[in-house]
Scaffold this active site. Sequence first.
Site, PDB file in Angstrom:
ATOM      1  N   GLN A 101      42.561  42.975  38.412  1.00 46.40           N
ATOM      2  CA  GLN A 101      41.756  43.467  39.546  1.00 46.40           C
ATOM      3  C   GLN A 101      41.680  42.382  40.621  1.00 46.40           C
ATOM      4  OE1 GLN A 101      38.047  45.741  38.029  1.00 46.40           O
ATOM      5  NE2 GLN A 101      38.659  44.393  36.351  1.00 46.40           N
ATOM      6  N   ASP A 104      43.859  37.044  43.845  1.00 52.11           N
ATOM      7  CA  ASP A 104      44.000  35.600  44.118  1.00 52.11           C
ATOM      8  C   ASP A 104      45.371  35.019  43.772  1.00 52.11           C
ATOM      9  OD1 ASP A 104      41.776  35.121  41.264  1.00 52.11           O
ATOM     10  OD2 ASP A 104      43.959  35.390  41.269  1.00 52.11           O
ATOM     11  N   HIS A 119      44.175  45.856  42.840  1.00 55.72           N
ATOM     12  CA  HIS A 119      43.503  45.788  44.154  1.00 55.72           C
ATOM     13  C   HIS A 119      44.326  45.025  45.184  1.00 55.72           C
ATOM     14  CE1 HIS A 119      39.542  46.432  41.774  1.00 55.72           C
ATOM     15  NE2 HIS A 119      40.066  47.578  42.160  1.00 55.72           N
ATOM     16  N   CYS A 130      52.327  48.372  63.411  1.00 59.45           N
ATOM     17  CA  CYS A 130      53.785  48.486  63.164  1.00 59.45           C
ATOM     18  C   CYS A 130      54.148  48.288  61.695  1.00 59.45           C
ATOM     19  CB  CYS A 130      54.533  47.459  64.028  1.00 59.45           C
ATOM     20  SG  CYS A 130      54.297  45.740  63.513  1.00 59.45           S
ATOM     21  N   CYS A 148      49.031  40.903  65.233  1.00 59.06           N
ATOM     22  CA  CYS A 148      50.435  40.888  64.808  1.00 59.06           C
ATOM     23  C   CYS A 148      51.258  40.096  65.828  1.00 59.06           C
ATOM     24  CB  CYS A 148      50.920  42.339  64.720  1.00 59.06           C
ATOM     25  SG  CYS A 148      52.687  42.510  64.470  1.00 59.06           S
ATOM     26  N   CYS A 151      53.589  42.878  67.616  1.00 58.84           N
ATOM     27  CA  CYS A 151      53.158  43.976  68.518  1.00 58.84           C
ATOM     28  C   CYS A 151      51.696  43.859  68.922  1.00 58.84           C
ATOM     29  CB  CYS A 151      53.396  45.321  67.821  1.00 58.84           C
ATOM     30  SG  CYS A 151      52.129  45.695  66.576  1.00 58.84           S
ATOM     31  N   GLY A 188      36.950  38.963  31.512  1.00 61.34           N
ATOM     32  CA  GLY A 188      36.151  38.640  32.697  1.00 61.34           C
ATOM     33  C   GLY A 188      35.930  39.755  33.677  1.00 61.34           C
ATOM     34  N   ASN A 214      34.203  37.400  27.457  1.00 60.61           N
ATOM     35  CA  ASN A 214      33.224  37.336  28.541  1.00 60.61           C
ATOM     36  C   ASN A 214      32.018  36.555  28.027  1.00 60.61           C
ATOM     37  OD1 ASN A 214      31.376  37.976  30.669  1.00 60.61           O
ATOM     38  ND2 ASN A 214      32.522  39.855  31.066  1.00 60.61           N
ATOM     39  N   ALA A 233      36.573  32.276  29.577  1.00 55.33           N
ATOM     40  CA  ALA A 233      37.987  32.618  29.413  1.00 55.33           C
ATOM     41  C   ALA A 233      38.811  31.410  28.976  1.00 55.33           C
ATOM     42  CB  ALA A 233      38.527  33.184  30.734  1.00 55.33           C
TER      43      ALA A 233
HETATM   44  N1  APR Z   1      35.145  33.512  31.811  1.00 51.50           N
HETATM   45  C1  APR Z   1      35.191  34.854  31.582  1.00 51.50           C
HETATM   46  N2  APR Z   1      34.381  35.748  32.207  1.00 51.50           N
HETATM   47  C2  APR Z   1      33.506  35.252  33.098  1.00 51.50           C
HETATM   48  C3  APR Z   1      33.393  33.861  33.386  1.00 51.50           C
HETATM   49  C4  APR Z   1      34.270  32.986  32.699  1.00 51.50           C
HETATM   50  N3  APR Z   1      34.232  31.656  32.890  1.00 51.50           N
HETATM   51  N4  APR Z   1      32.404  33.703  34.313  1.00 51.50           N
HETATM   52  C5  APR Z   1      31.925  34.932  34.590  1.00 51.50           C
HETATM   53  N5  APR Z   1      32.572  35.862  33.853  1.00 51.50           N
HETATM   54  C6  APR Z   1      32.382  37.324  33.820  1.00 51.50           C
HETATM   55  C7  APR Z   1      31.020  37.800  34.222  1.00 51.50           C
HETATM   56  O1  APR Z   1      30.146  37.807  33.078  1.00 51.50           O
HETATM   57  C8  APR Z   1      31.312  39.218  34.701  1.00 51.50           C
HETATM   58  O2  APR Z   1      31.282  40.145  33.615  1.00 51.50           O
HETATM   59  O3  APR Z   1      33.256  37.870  34.791  1.00 51.50           O
HETATM   60  C9  APR Z   1      32.741  39.114  35.223  1.00 51.50           C
HETATM   61  C10 APR Z   1      32.828  39.160  36.739  1.00 51.50           C
HETATM   62  O4  APR Z   1      32.413  40.453  37.120  1.00 51.50           O
HETATM   63  P1  APR Z   1      32.706  40.959  38.606  1.00 51.50           P
HETATM   64  O5  APR Z   1      32.359  39.884  39.575  1.00 51.50           O
HETATM   65  O6  APR Z   1      32.066  42.334  38.728  1.00 51.50           O
HETATM   66  O7  APR Z   1      34.283  41.083  38.643  1.00 51.50           O
HETATM   67  P2  APR Z   1      35.191  42.345  38.377  1.00 51.50           P
HETATM   68  O8  APR Z   1      34.738  43.110  37.180  1.00 51.50           O
HETATM   69  O9  APR Z   1      36.582  41.856  38.409  1.00 51.50           O
HETATM   70  O10 APR Z   1      34.937  43.212  39.723  1.00 51.50           O
HETATM   71  C11 APR Z   1      35.782  44.316  39.922  1.00 51.50           C
HETATM   72  O11 APR Z   1      34.815  44.591  42.132  1.00 51.50           O
HETATM   73  O12 APR Z   1      34.140  43.818  44.212  1.00 51.50           O
HETATM   74  C12 APR Z   1      35.167  44.416  43.508  1.00 51.50           C
HETATM   75  O13 APR Z   1      37.416  44.365  44.124  1.00 51.50           O
HETATM   76  C13 APR Z   1      36.423  43.588  43.549  1.00 51.50           C
HETATM   77  O14 APR Z   1      38.130  43.402  41.850  1.00 51.50           O
HETATM   78  C14 APR Z   1      36.734  43.343  42.075  1.00 51.50           C
HETATM   79  C15 APR Z   1      36.015  44.492  41.394  1.00 51.50           C
END
Ligand code: APR
Length: 252
Positions: A101, A104, A119, A130, A148, A151, A188, A214, A233
């Site tokens: 998702q 980066d 995403h 364009c 751009c 254009c 995560g 997580n 992670a």
């Molecule tokens: N290792 C693993 N998980 C972690 C760590 C870590 N060091 N630190 C935080 N987390 C967990 C948090 O507990 C949480 O469950 O990562 C998760 C981050 O959650 P979000 O910020 O909601 O990220 P995500 O689920 O990817 O969001 C989905 O939301 O805003 C949109 O497009 C954006 O892709 C994103 C989507």
Amino acid sequence: MDRLIREAAALLQNSTFTTAFTGAGISVESGIPPFRGEKGLWNNYDPVCLDIGYFLAQPEKSWEVIKQIFYDFFGNARPNQAHRVLAEMERRNLLQRIITQNIDNLHQEAGSKKVFEFHGNSMKLVCLACYQEYSFSPALLEKLPPRCPGCRGLLKPDFVFFGEPIPQEPLDAAFDAAKKSDVFLIIGSTGEVMPASQIPPLARQHGAKIIEINPQESNYTKSVTHIFLKGKAGAMMEKLAEILFPPSLEDN
Ligand code: APR
């Protein structure tokens, strides 16, 4: 926890098709804040900046926030141990696909090849007039909103805004993975955002064993996850790597 790590490693070793499903949490140890939770970006920024209607109506205001979050902040992030272990698993044929998702680019920078970006990716900008695509460079953002060079049309980051459809290729790859994975490794993610958040439950419905990493429980933990590795992670992937990548004789 060690028993759970061993059980997770055994599933991964015996799996014929393993998918990693990653969210913002896998990049937190690279210095990129998550969106939600105590240090979440959405505590300090209004997600409206990523709403496509707002972006088109107020491109300069939207771009000011987007530049801060996704280019000034993310710019110099590097892959961490979790990204690197996934790349090594792919090299050893222990991982067949990554559905991320994240925008980066850190999975690719860690060496993963089979990455599908649900995403999109922040490293490309596209002209809304364009459709010319540009690799990100700081020069493009010297003046906001960026125009751009060809254009003068409005440039947009090539990632999915709220209100935009998921690109067909990663959407198909995600649903395909959910149907054929023996093991599905969620790293995560809160499981807050549709339609990405429906992929892990679908994998479970199709018989995949679900491993989740997580530090906190997510929307998946109680209802979808079979093995919950409660922790960061980097550390959890390092523990799995110690079992999955045993030192071979020539290493000594
Ligand atoms: N290792 C693993 N998980 C972690 C760590 C870590 N060091 N630190 C935080 N987390 C967990 C948090 O507990 C949480 O469950 O990562 C998760 C981050 O959650 P979000 O910020 O909601 O990220 P995500 O689920 O990817 O969001 C989905 O939301 O805003 C949109 O497009 C954006 O892709 C994103 C989507």
